[in-house]
Design a protein around this motif. Structure first.
Motif, PDB file in Angstrom:
ATOM      1  N   GLY A   1      -5.851 -77.964  68.814  1.00 57.78           N
ATOM      2  CA  GLY A   1      -5.478 -76.592  68.553  1.00 57.78           C
ATOM      3  C   GLY A   1      -6.387 -75.615  69.262  1.00 57.78           C
ATOM      4  O   GLY A   1      -7.247 -75.989  70.057  1.00 57.78           O
ATOM      5  N   VAL A   2      -6.189 -74.348  68.990  1.00 55.18           N
ATOM      6  CA  VAL A   2      -6.991 -73.268  69.572  1.00 55.18           C
ATOM      7  C   VAL A   2      -7.631 -72.495  68.435  1.00 55.18           C
ATOM      8  O   VAL A   2      -6.961 -72.114  67.463  1.00 55.18           O
ATOM      9  N   VAL A   3      -8.946 -72.270  68.530  1.00 52.80           N
ATOM     10  CA  VAL A   3      -9.675 -71.556  67.484  1.00 52.80           C
ATOM     11  C   VAL A   3     -10.493 -70.431  68.108  1.00 52.80           C
ATOM     12  O   VAL A   3     -10.896 -70.511  69.264  1.00 52.80           O
TER      13      VAL A   3
ATOM     14  N   SER B   1     -10.817 -70.693  72.008  1.00 54.92           N
ATOM     15  CA  SER B   1     -11.251 -71.922  72.674  1.00 54.92           C
ATOM     16  C   SER B   1     -10.407 -73.089  72.172  1.00 54.92           C
ATOM     17  O   SER B   1     -10.148 -73.219  70.969  1.00 54.92           O
ATOM     18  N   SER B   2      -9.950 -73.921  73.107  1.00 58.50           N
ATOM     19  CA  SER B   2      -9.200 -75.111  72.705  1.00 58.50           C
ATOM     20  C   SER B   2     -10.142 -76.111  72.051  1.00 58.50           C
ATOM     21  O   SER B   2     -11.292 -76.264  72.455  1.00 58.50           O
ATOM     22  N   LEU B   3      -9.654 -76.758  71.029  1.00 59.27           N
ATOM     23  CA  LEU B   3     -10.439 -77.744  70.294  1.00 59.27           C
ATOM     24  C   LEU B   3      -9.594 -78.994  70.122  1.00 59.27           C
ATOM     25  O   LEU B   3      -8.468 -78.925  69.612  1.00 59.27           O
TER      26      LEU B   3
ATOM     27  N   ALA C   1      -7.477 -72.279  62.753  1.00 57.12           N
ATOM     28  CA  ALA C   1      -6.825 -72.326  64.063  1.00 57.12           C
ATOM     29  C   ALA C   1      -5.815 -71.192  64.221  1.00 57.12           C
ATOM     30  O   ALA C   1      -5.113 -70.826  63.292  1.00 57.12           O
ATOM     31  N   ILE C   2      -5.772 -70.650  65.439  1.00 57.38           N
ATOM     32  CA  ILE C   2      -4.787 -69.612  65.740  1.00 57.38           C
ATOM     33  C   ILE C   2      -3.602 -70.200  66.501  1.00 57.38           C
ATOM     34  O   ILE C   2      -2.616 -69.513  66.752  1.00 57.38           O
ATOM     35  N   GLN C   3      -3.712 -71.463  66.860  1.00 59.27           N
ATOM     36  CA  GLN C   3      -2.609 -72.166  67.512  1.00 59.27           C
ATOM     37  C   GLN C   3      -2.816 -73.660  67.302  1.00 59.27           C
ATOM     38  O   GLN C   3      -3.920 -74.168  67.404  1.00 59.27           O
ATOM     39  N   GLY C   4      -1.735 -74.374  67.004  1.00 58.58           N
ATOM     40  CA  GLY C   4      -1.840 -75.812  66.791  1.00 58.58           C
ATOM     41  C   GLY C   4      -2.507 -76.142  65.472  1.00 58.58           C
ATOM     42  O   GLY C   4      -2.424 -75.389  64.500  1.00 58.58           O
ATOM     43  N   GLY C   5      -3.211 -77.258  65.434  1.00 56.30           N
ATOM     44  CA  GLY C   5      -3.819 -77.716  64.192  1.00 56.30           C
ATOM     45  C   GLY C   5      -2.778 -78.397  63.318  1.00 56.30           C
ATOM     46  O   GLY C   5      -1.759 -78.887  63.790  1.00 56.30           O
ATOM     47  N   GLY C   6      -3.009 -78.392  62.023  1.00 58.04           N
ATOM     48  CA  GLY C   6      -2.069 -79.017  61.098  1.00 58.04           C
ATOM     49  C   GLY C   6      -2.247 -80.523  61.031  1.00 58.04           C
ATOM     50  O   GLY C   6      -3.054 -81.114  61.739  1.00 58.04           O
ATOM     51  N   SER C   7      -1.471 -81.152  60.154  1.00 56.01           N
ATOM     52  CA  SER C   7      -1.591 -82.595  59.948  1.00 56.01           C
ATOM     53  C   SER C   7      -1.017 -83.364  61.124  1.00 56.01           C
ATOM     54  O   SER C   7      -0.063 -82.920  61.772  1.00 56.01           O
TER      55      SER C   7
END
Length: 224
Positions: free
Chosen positions: A44-46, A54-56, A198-204
């Motif tokens: 995701g992006v945080v 920043s992508s993580l 996260a501001i984009q992506g993440g989740g299970s």
């Protein structure tokens, strides 16, 4: 994490028969092999202070595993196995670390480990009179608990898993078998605090943690 492990071990002990009859066969097995992860744990992006978004992304790496099993067989085809395995597996990817100037994104790997435990019901597809070969399938419930330096700042590192397996056994001596097993620990991983950040992506994310192992099994009562 310790609470998860204690509760799981208590469940396993409770599931084992308290009294063994003459028809029950008990097997002890030790094994070693390879751990194979199949998916990223987080992607995701945080936001990172003055560095902006920043992508993580990080995941477990392929590692080695060692463990043991106890099997109770009320009949020649149906059994119950308790399995515990330790995995040495680094976590690699893009991380965020705290420095004197704030949070900084970095890439690399950190040491990690995994505890895998499960209670499985086993069915023998091939049994006597086709000895010394046996082929088994299994299914059950387990736990995946991640630890080590890579997880010291995370709270959600343990998950309940469904477990499926395929096994091959070959008799090499009286009451002694050589075993090959494939186990798939299926779970859904989510670090809730990180996903909320996260501001984009993440989740299970669905995880398939595979164990490919070879070992020996000794039966306390010959005949199985």
């Amino acid at each position: 994490m310790r609470g998860y492990r204690a509760a799981f071990l208590a469940l396993l002990l409770a599931a084992l028969p308290s009294t063994l009859t003459g028809q029950v066969t008990v097997g002890l097995s030790a094994f070693g092999g390879v751990y194979l992860p199949t998916a990223d744990l987080f992607d995701g992006v945080v936001p990172v202070d003055t560095f902006g978004p920043s992508s993580l992304k990080f995941k477990q790496k392929t590692g080695w595993t060692a463990g043991a099993r106890i099997g109770v067989w009320p009949s020649s085809r149906i059994g119950i196995e308790v399995e515990a395995a330790y995995v040495s597996s680094e976590v690699e990817g893009d991380f965020i670390v705290a420095t004197g100037s704030g949070l900084v994104p970095v890439s690399g790997s950190e040491s990690g480990s995994i505890f895998l435990g499960s209670l499985n019901f086993v069915y023998a597809l091939i049994r006597p009179p086709l000895e010394p070969l046996a082929i088994t399938v299994s299914g059950g419930v387990g736990i995946v608990s991640r630890g080590g330096d890579a997880w010291k700042n995370f709270e959600d590192s343990s998950d309940i898993a469904g477990v499926i397996g395929l096994g091959f056994k070959y008799g090499i001596a009286k009451a002694l078998w050589l075993r090959f097993d494939l186990r798939d620990y299926i779970s859904s991983f989510e670090e809730k605090n990180l996903s909320a950040f996260a501001i984009q992506g993440g989740g299970s994310k669905l995880q398939n943690d595979l164990l490919v192992v070879v070992g020996v099994e000794w039966f306390l009562t010959p005949g199985n």
